[in-house]
Motif scaffolding. Sequence first.
Motif, mmCIF file in Angstrom:
data_model
loop_
_atom_site.group_PDB
_atom_site.id
_atom_site.type_symbol
_atom_site.label_atom_id
_atom_site.label_comp_id
_atom_site.label_asym_id
_atom_site.label_seq_id
_atom_site.Cartn_x
_atom_site.Cartn_y
_atom_site.Cartn_z
ATOM 1 N N LEU A 45 38.501 40.786 47.092
ATOM 2 C CA LEU A 45 37.366 41.527 48.551
ATOM 3 C C LEU A 45 36.951 41.945 47.882
ATOM 4 C CD1 LEU A 45 39.289 41.446 51.941
ATOM 5 C CD2 LEU A 45 36.960 40.048 51.130
ATOM 6 N N GLY A 49 33.798 44.826 51.739
ATOM 7 C CA GLY A 49 34.973 43.428 52.016
ATOM 8 C C GLY A 49 36.486 44.089 52.995
ATOM 9 N N GLU A 50 36.645 44.837 52.065
ATOM 10 C CA GLU A 50 37.929 45.934 52.236
ATOM 11 C C GLU A 50 37.665 46.631 53.443
ATOM 12 O OE1 GLU A 50 39.258 47.673 48.136
ATOM 13 O OE2 GLU A 50 39.650 45.940 48.076
#
Length: 200
Positions: A45, A49-50
């Motif tokens: 990610l 995304g994380e």
Amino acid sequence: MPTASRAKHKFCRRVGQCIWGDATCPSVKRPYAAGPHGKGRRVKLSTYGELLMEKQKLKNYYAISEKQLQIAYAKAKAGMGQAHEKLFRSLEQRLDAMVYRAGFAPTIFAAKQFVNHGHILVDGKRVDRSSYQLKEGQTISIDAAKSPAIAEIAKKGNATIPPYMEVDLENLKATLTRAPQLEEIPVSVKIMSVIEYYAR
């Protein structure tokens, strides 16, 4: 496991573990995403995304909507104190979360139903709003005479009671003795990532 219950665990398949620690969750036997390519190598990610993943974990754990989480964040950001601490505590001290944490309901979803259908009392008075904020010293209970079926389910509770609660399972009463400390809240979420997500 019924289809409806499986649907609630779709996110668990995506992250590779059950966010509620449920041994019957499909992710226990299949810790990979659903679909024909689910067993493939997980894509690393991005930073965004994380952050998004941690926000989604928090939202799914407490089974709240995006709007509800945004409102909780806005309130936590206002006034004195650390936003991440205030956000986590406000979610943990929701009435539905406290019912679930006390072991009166087997899942957070069942806890919401118990509250919304008027089976939960706060200091002896019926409260049917899941988002109700329980304060230190307040007691939640179930009237076994008026809600026998719910009482029967609640008495089977086998939850690990957190140190900020006292639970009398026999009499179906639970008290929030003090505000929870962040490290005591049994939710595997990087709360600072959630703050970073909304602050970006």
